[in-house]
Design an enzyme around this catalytic site. Structure first.
Site, PDB file in Angstrom:
ATOM      1  CB  SER A 179      -0.671   0.310   0.986  1.00 55.17           C
ATOM      2  OG  SER A 179      -0.522  -0.094   2.387  1.00 55.17           O
ATOM      3  CG  HIS A 207      -4.623  -0.659  -2.158  1.00 52.09           C
ATOM      4  ND1 HIS A 207      -4.577   0.574  -2.159  1.00 52.09           N
ATOM      5  CD2 HIS A 207      -3.621  -1.125  -0.299  1.00 52.09           C
ATOM      6  CE1 HIS A 207      -4.883   1.083  -0.753  1.00 52.09           C
ATOM      7  NE2 HIS A 207      -3.991   0.320  -0.435  1.00 52.09           N
ATOM      8  CE  LYS A 239      -7.442   0.967   0.256  1.00 53.40           C
ATOM      9  NZ  LYS A 239      -7.704   0.042   2.199  1.00 53.40           N
TER      10      LYS A 239
HETATM   11  N1  PMP Z   1      -5.322  -3.629   3.486  1.00 57.06           N
HETATM   12  C1  PMP Z   1      -4.482  -2.868   3.060  1.00 57.06           C
HETATM   13  C2  PMP Z   1      -3.378  -3.309   2.178  1.00 57.06           C
HETATM   14  C3  PMP Z   1      -4.505  -1.108   2.977  1.00 57.06           C
HETATM   15  O1  PMP Z   1      -4.357  -0.072   1.885  1.00 57.06           O
HETATM   16  C4  PMP Z   1      -6.042  -0.749   3.491  1.00 57.06           C
HETATM   17  C5  PMP Z   1      -6.077   0.627   4.035  1.00 57.06           C
HETATM   18  N2  PMP Z   1      -6.091   1.678   3.447  1.00 57.06           N
HETATM   19  C6  PMP Z   1      -6.501  -2.067   4.584  1.00 57.06           C
HETATM   20  C7  PMP Z   1      -6.456  -3.654   4.258  1.00 57.06           C
HETATM   21  C8  PMP Z   1      -7.861  -1.835   5.400  1.00 57.06           C
HETATM   22  O2  PMP Z   1      -9.027  -1.565   4.522  1.00 57.06           O
HETATM   23  P1  PMP Z   1     -10.256  -0.980   5.389  1.00 57.06           P
HETATM   24  O3  PMP Z   1      -9.669   0.732   5.282  1.00 57.06           O
HETATM   25  O4  PMP Z   1     -11.289  -1.402   4.842  1.00 57.06           O
HETATM   26  O5  PMP Z   1     -10.601  -0.984   6.855  1.00 57.06           O
END
Ligand code: PMP
Length: 386
Positions: A179, A207, A239
């Site tokens: 991420s 992602h 996303k």
């Molecule tokens: N996994 C990854 C790789 C993320 O980047 C994110 C949030 N940006 C999450 C899990 C968490 O997801 P959520 O925002 O739905 O809690």
């Protein structure tokens, strides 16, 4: 007498002094590429709405229709009376799209990751995670009662060596697209090692899902792998889908296990059903409007070519996440603020989100951007970094 519990001033001052203080900005109006931030118009280059579906008229109207039909709140957890026909239909569609027996909705990706790892890894087991995994995966490892080890980023040899120790069952866990770096896990190698070692493999494709692969099938499709190669797949809905929540897809037994044991599934309120209905439309659009993935790739290519021409150092990523290394947190913050001044919103990512000394700007693209906005961002970046 103990220290004054409510005295946080020293900690907060230290964060400020180190450039690690986190602030929020108030966004007004709809999400998208053009935002009003603190009353000023800016071009948004820091969201995760990769396909531009968060404010898509069909997604929004599905949401409104569903509120008329189902109301707003889900009323309770899935296992009480909160599991509605909209949730059920979305789970079936996600299972079909991912080519798996079942899918299970979670209220957020963070909760899905905590739930899966802590449900499946118990005392005497082990969980091995890439050290750059998302915080929710690392937290899941800490929460499990198993042995928790991190392996060097994308380093299969280092991971293989972890198997020397005795453990009952082993779960390997990795982001699909990292991420904060935008690079990909070496999924073919992870899948082969997991099979060889009879270990579980859990991939968080937050992602990649909807974005990678010709059909939006994510990292699994990107590498031409099959569901058997990645038996536990997680994707987020906030996303590429443009809505909110997350899912885990896998075998019938896996999902049944999670329904019994994943505490962040059992003990929380289900998503509003209207979110599920809007997501069903997002899932359809993500399949029918493949131009969004093509446009995204075109924007990323333009940015990388422009950056290279201007001598701007980027990281090794071809995804919608394009970090620019800064190193020092205060510098990252200053450049981000200077960009905002010029009308471009790019977030400064600092420790503990990334390792110490590796602060960066994280530029993200959406299919709703246009080429002029990308060129404008490049000009602004060159201007502020000169
Ligand atoms: N996994 C990854 C790789 C993320 O980047 C994110 C949030 N940006 C999450 C899990 C968490 O997801 P959520 O925002 O739905 O809690």
């Amino acid at each position: 007498m103990s220290a004054d519990f409510y005295d946080f001033s020293e900690q907060l001052a230290r964060l400020k002094q180190q450039g690690l203080y986190r602030g929020r900005r108030v966004v007004d109006g709809p999400q998208g590429v053009l935002l009003r931030v603190d009353g000023r118009p800016v071009v948004n280059f820091c969201g995760n709405d990769y396909l531009g579906l968060a404010n898509h008229p069909e997604v929004a109207s599905a949401f409104k229709r569903a509120v008329d039909r189902y109301g707003v709140g889900s009323g309770s957890a899935h296992l009480i009376c909160g599991h509605g026909s909209a949730h059920h239909a979305l789970e079936q569609e996600l299972a079909a799209f991912t080519g798996r027996e079942r899918a299970l909705l979670f209220s957020t990706g963070y909760m899905a990751n905590l739930g899966v790892i802590s449900a499946l890894v118990g005392r005497g087991d082990a969980v091995f995670e890439d050290r750059l995994n998302h915080a929710s995966l690392l937290d899941g490892g800490l929460l499990s009662r198993g042995q928790f080890k991190r392996f060097r980023h994308r380093d299969i040899t280092d991971l293989a060596e972890k198997f020397g120790d005795r453990a009952n069952k082993v779960l390997i866990v990795s982001d699909g697209v990292f991420s904060m770096d935008g690079d990909l896990a070496d999924l073919p190698a992870l899948a082969a090692l997991a099979k060889r070692q009879r270990a579980g493999l859990f991939i968080d494709d937050a992602h990649g899902f909807g974005v990678l692969g010709k059909n939006g099938g994510g990292i699994v499709e990107h590498f031409g792998l099959t569901p058997c190669d990645v038996p536990i797949l997680m994707g987020t809905l906030g996303k590429a889908f443009g809505t909110f929540g997350a899912f885990v897809a896998g075998s019938e037994e896996l999902i049944e296990m999670l329904i019994q044991k994943a505490r962040s599934y059992v003990f929380t309120t289900a998503l509003p059903p209207a979110v599920a209905e809007a997501t069903r439309v997002g899932l359809r659009l993500l399949q029918t409007e493949s131009w969004r993935r093509e446009k995204l790739a075109e924007l990323v290519a333009r940015f990388r070519a422009g950056a290279q021409q201007q001598g701007l150092r980027l990281m090794d990523s071809f995804t919608a996440i394009q970090p620019i290394p800064m190193g020092d947190s205060r510098r990252a913050l200053a450049v981000s603020q200077a960009l905002l001044h010029r009308g471009f919103w790019v977030s400064a990512i600092r420790p503990p989100t990334v390792p110490a000394g590796t602060a960066r700007l994280r530029v993200t693209f959406s299919a709703e951007h246009d080429l002029q906005q990308v060129d404008g961002l490049l000009d602004a970046l060159i201007g502020v970094m000169a």
